[in-house]
Design a protein around this motif. Structure first.
Motif, PDB file in Angstrom:
ATOM      1  N   MET A   1       0.969  -1.219   0.129  1.00  0.00           N
ATOM      2  CA  MET A   1       0.289  -0.006   0.097  1.00  0.00           C
ATOM      3  C   MET A   1       0.985   1.308  -0.046  1.00  0.00           C
ATOM      4  O   MET A   1       1.720   1.313   0.880  1.00  0.00           O
ATOM      5  CB  MET A   1      -0.850  -0.043   0.980  1.00  0.00           C
ATOM      6  N   ASP A   2       0.861   1.922  -1.221  1.00  0.00           N
ATOM      7  CA  ASP A   2       1.702   3.292  -1.023  1.00  0.00           C
ATOM      8  C   ASP A   2       0.803   4.270  -0.449  1.00  0.00           C
ATOM      9  O   ASP A   2      -0.328   4.520  -0.410  1.00  0.00           O
ATOM     10  CB  ASP A   2       1.815   3.753  -2.514  1.00  0.00           C
ATOM     11  N   GLY A   3       1.799   5.319   0.323  1.00  0.00           N
ATOM     12  CA  GLY A   3       1.421   6.302   1.133  1.00  0.00           C
ATOM     13  C   GLY A   3       0.722   7.373   0.042  1.00  0.00           C
ATOM     14  O   GLY A   3       1.397   7.798  -0.975  1.00  0.00           O
ATOM     15  N   ALA A   4      -0.044   8.091   0.426  1.00  0.00           N
ATOM     16  CA  ALA A   4      -0.492   9.313  -0.504  1.00  0.00           C
ATOM     17  C   ALA A   4       0.537  10.451  -0.582  1.00  0.00           C
ATOM     18  O   ALA A   4       0.708  10.941  -1.284  1.00  0.00           O
ATOM     19  CB  ALA A   4      -1.765   9.983   0.173  1.00  0.00           C
ATOM     20  N   PHE A   5       1.206  10.562   0.536  1.00  0.00           N
ATOM     21  CA  PHE A   5       2.297  11.477   0.755  1.00  0.00           C
ATOM     22  C   PHE A   5       3.493  10.871   1.811  1.00  0.00           C
ATOM     23  O   PHE A   5       2.873  10.055   2.741  1.00  0.00           O
ATOM     24  CB  PHE A   5       2.052  12.807   1.097  1.00  0.00           C
ATOM     25  N   PRO A   6       4.709  11.104   1.566  1.00  0.00           N
ATOM     26  CA  PRO A   6       5.706  10.653   2.670  1.00  0.00           C
ATOM     27  C   PRO A   6       5.066  11.026   3.951  1.00  0.00           C
ATOM     28  O   PRO A   6       4.894  12.271   4.358  1.00  0.00           O
ATOM     29  CB  PRO A   6       7.108  11.265   2.187  1.00  0.00           C
ATOM     30  N   GLY A   7       5.440  10.262   5.012  1.00  0.00           N
ATOM     31  CA  GLY A   7       4.819  10.548   6.361  1.00  0.00           C
ATOM     32  C   GLY A   7       3.498  10.228   6.611  1.00  0.00           C
ATOM     33  O   GLY A   7       3.157  10.333   7.847  1.00  0.00           O
TER      34      GLY A   7
ATOM     35  N   GLY B   1       9.730   6.792   3.632  1.00  0.00           N
ATOM     36  CA  GLY B   1      10.316   7.656   2.709  1.00  0.00           C
ATOM     37  C   GLY B   1      10.905   7.451   1.257  1.00  0.00           C
ATOM     38  O   GLY B   1      10.849   8.236   0.389  1.00  0.00           O
ATOM     39  N   LEU B   2      11.171   6.114   1.005  1.00  0.00           N
ATOM     40  CA  LEU B   2      11.609   5.711  -0.186  1.00  0.00           C
ATOM     41  C   LEU B   2      10.360   5.303  -1.197  1.00  0.00           C
ATOM     42  O   LEU B   2      10.676   5.151  -2.349  1.00  0.00           O
ATOM     43  CB  LEU B   2      12.241   4.242   0.054  1.00  0.00           C
ATOM     44  N   GLY B   3       9.496   5.594  -0.715  1.00  0.00           N
ATOM     45  CA  GLY B   3       8.219   5.497  -1.534  1.00  0.00           C
ATOM     46  C   GLY B   3       7.834   3.862  -1.764  1.00  0.00           C
ATOM     47  O   GLY B   3       7.278   3.553  -2.890  1.00  0.00           O
ATOM     48  N   ARG B   4       8.195   3.069  -0.830  1.00  0.00           N
ATOM     49  CA  ARG B   4       7.959   1.667  -1.317  1.00  0.00           C
ATOM     50  C   ARG B   4       6.787   1.114  -0.511  1.00  0.00           C
ATOM     51  O   ARG B   4       6.438  -0.120  -0.190  1.00  0.00           O
ATOM     52  CB  ARG B   4       9.205   0.893  -0.613  1.00  0.00           C
TER      53      ARG B   4
ATOM     54  N   THR C   1      11.826   8.922   8.023  1.00  0.00           N
ATOM     55  CA  THR C   1      11.102   9.174   6.791  1.00  0.00           C
ATOM     56  C   THR C   1      12.161  10.070   5.743  1.00  0.00           C
ATOM     57  O   THR C   1      12.240   9.904   4.736  1.00  0.00           O
ATOM     58  CB  THR C   1       9.817   9.433   6.779  1.00  0.00           C
ATOM     59  N   VAL C   2      12.344  11.233   6.490  1.00  0.00           N
ATOM     60  CA  VAL C   2      13.207  12.329   5.703  1.00  0.00           C
ATOM     61  C   VAL C   2      14.475  11.735   5.150  1.00  0.00           C
ATOM     62  O   VAL C   2      14.681  11.926   3.996  1.00  0.00           O
ATOM     63  CB  VAL C   2      13.357  13.534   6.514  1.00  0.00           C
ATOM     64  N   LEU C   3      15.187  11.018   6.284  1.00  0.00           N
ATOM     65  CA  LEU C   3      16.407  10.397   5.759  1.00  0.00           C
ATOM     66  C   LEU C   3      16.333   9.410   4.518  1.00  0.00           C
ATOM     67  O   LEU C   3      16.904   9.354   3.492  1.00  0.00           O
ATOM     68  CB  LEU C   3      16.945   9.687   6.876  1.00  0.00           C
ATOM     69  N   GLY C   4      15.133   8.677   4.551  1.00  0.00           N
ATOM     70  CA  GLY C   4      14.891   7.908   3.567  1.00  0.00           C
ATOM     71  C   GLY C   4      14.579   8.461   2.129  1.00  0.00           C
ATOM     72  O   GLY C   4      15.093   7.974   1.128  1.00  0.00           O
ATOM     73  N   MET C   5      13.970   9.544   2.283  1.00  0.00           N
ATOM     74  CA  MET C   5      13.768  10.538   1.106  1.00  0.00           C
ATOM     75  C   MET C   5      15.052  11.155   0.505  1.00  0.00           C
ATOM     76  O   MET C   5      15.161  11.255  -0.499  1.00  0.00           O
ATOM     77  CB  MET C   5      12.896  11.774   1.375  1.00  0.00           C
TER      78      MET C   5
END
Length: 255
Positions: free
Chosen positions: A1-7, A147-150, A192-196
């Protein structure tokens, strides 16, 4: 399930902690002290189980194959020693307790009618819940994945677990557990920010070392909850989570 936005995964996690804490606070007033003790003991045993599942990462194939024979356990031991000594010199336990006291004072001024059972109970609830919710493998891996969008599947699973854990904690420790949602927001938001920004900056062996070290810290929390070692300075050992991947990298370069 992908997040609508990071975080998004972290926001859901914080929400379940808040809801679970509010329910626990409401129920806690109606529970006998002996019953609350049983709840805390049960949570301590479950924490011990989660700790064991995390610590077993020291046997992960990628981790064992990457390091010399005998090194995986020594890396975890070295991480705890170096991290514990560092945290002790920095007086992390006292500083975190002081921070909890300040949050308690701020809360007491604004929530005069809330169920505040005292400074020590507030600090213990906030600190224990924050450590439990923030240092588990799902907190690290789930936030990085977000954060990586996974996807946020890992954080959704963690949200359900944390919601029930918050209910059990709050029935005993009160509003301090509610404030641990802020700790989760800060820690998981930063990961999450680090992952981005950095992508997948930790290889699998480094993640395994961090997970195993975090599992042993969870053992410390379980021992405190079970009143086996209530003075165990778990917070002072938190730098071990940073030392673990660094020490793993050092061993890899030297081997």
């Amino acid at each position: 399930m992908d997040g609508a936005f990071p975080g998004l995964g972290t926001l859901i996690n914080m929400t379940t902690i808040v809801v679970g804490s509010l329910v626990g606070i409401a129920v806690g007033n109606r529970l006998h002290a002996r019953t609350r003790g049983v709840v805390t003991d049960s949570l301590g045993l479950v924490t011990l189980l989660i700790a064991a599942l995390s610590a077993v990462a020291v046997t992960d194939a990628a981790y064992v194959d990457a390091l010399p024979t005998g090194a995986p356990v020594l890396v975890v031991l070295g991480s705890l020693l170096v991290g514990g000594i560092t945290g002790s010199l920095l007086r992390l336990e006292e500083r975190l307790a002081g921070l909890g006291g300040k949050v308690h004072t701020w809360t007491a001024r604004r929530w005069s009618g809330a169920d505040l059972a005292g400074r020590e109970r507030f600090i213990e609830g906030w600190l224990s819940a924050s450590l439990l919710f923030c240092i588990g493998p799902l907190a690290v891996l789930g936030s990085l994945s977000d954060g990586l969008g996974r996807g946020i599947e890992q954080l959704l699973l963690k949200s359900v677990l944390d919601g029930f854990a918050a209910l059990a904690f709050a029935s005993t420790f009160g509003v301090g557990v509610l404030m641990s949602a802020l700790s989760v927001g800060v820690v998981q938001g930063a990961l999450t920010v680090l992952g981005m920004l950095l992508g997948q900056f930790l290889p699998e062996p480094h993640i395994a070392a961090l997970t195993a070290t975090g599992g042993l810290l969870l053992v410390g929390i379980a021992l405190r909850l079970l009143r086996v070692r209530e003075d165990l300075p778990v917070a002072a050992m938190l730098p071990a989570l940073v030392v673990a991947p660094l020490l793993t990298e050092l061993v890899l370069r030297l081997s």
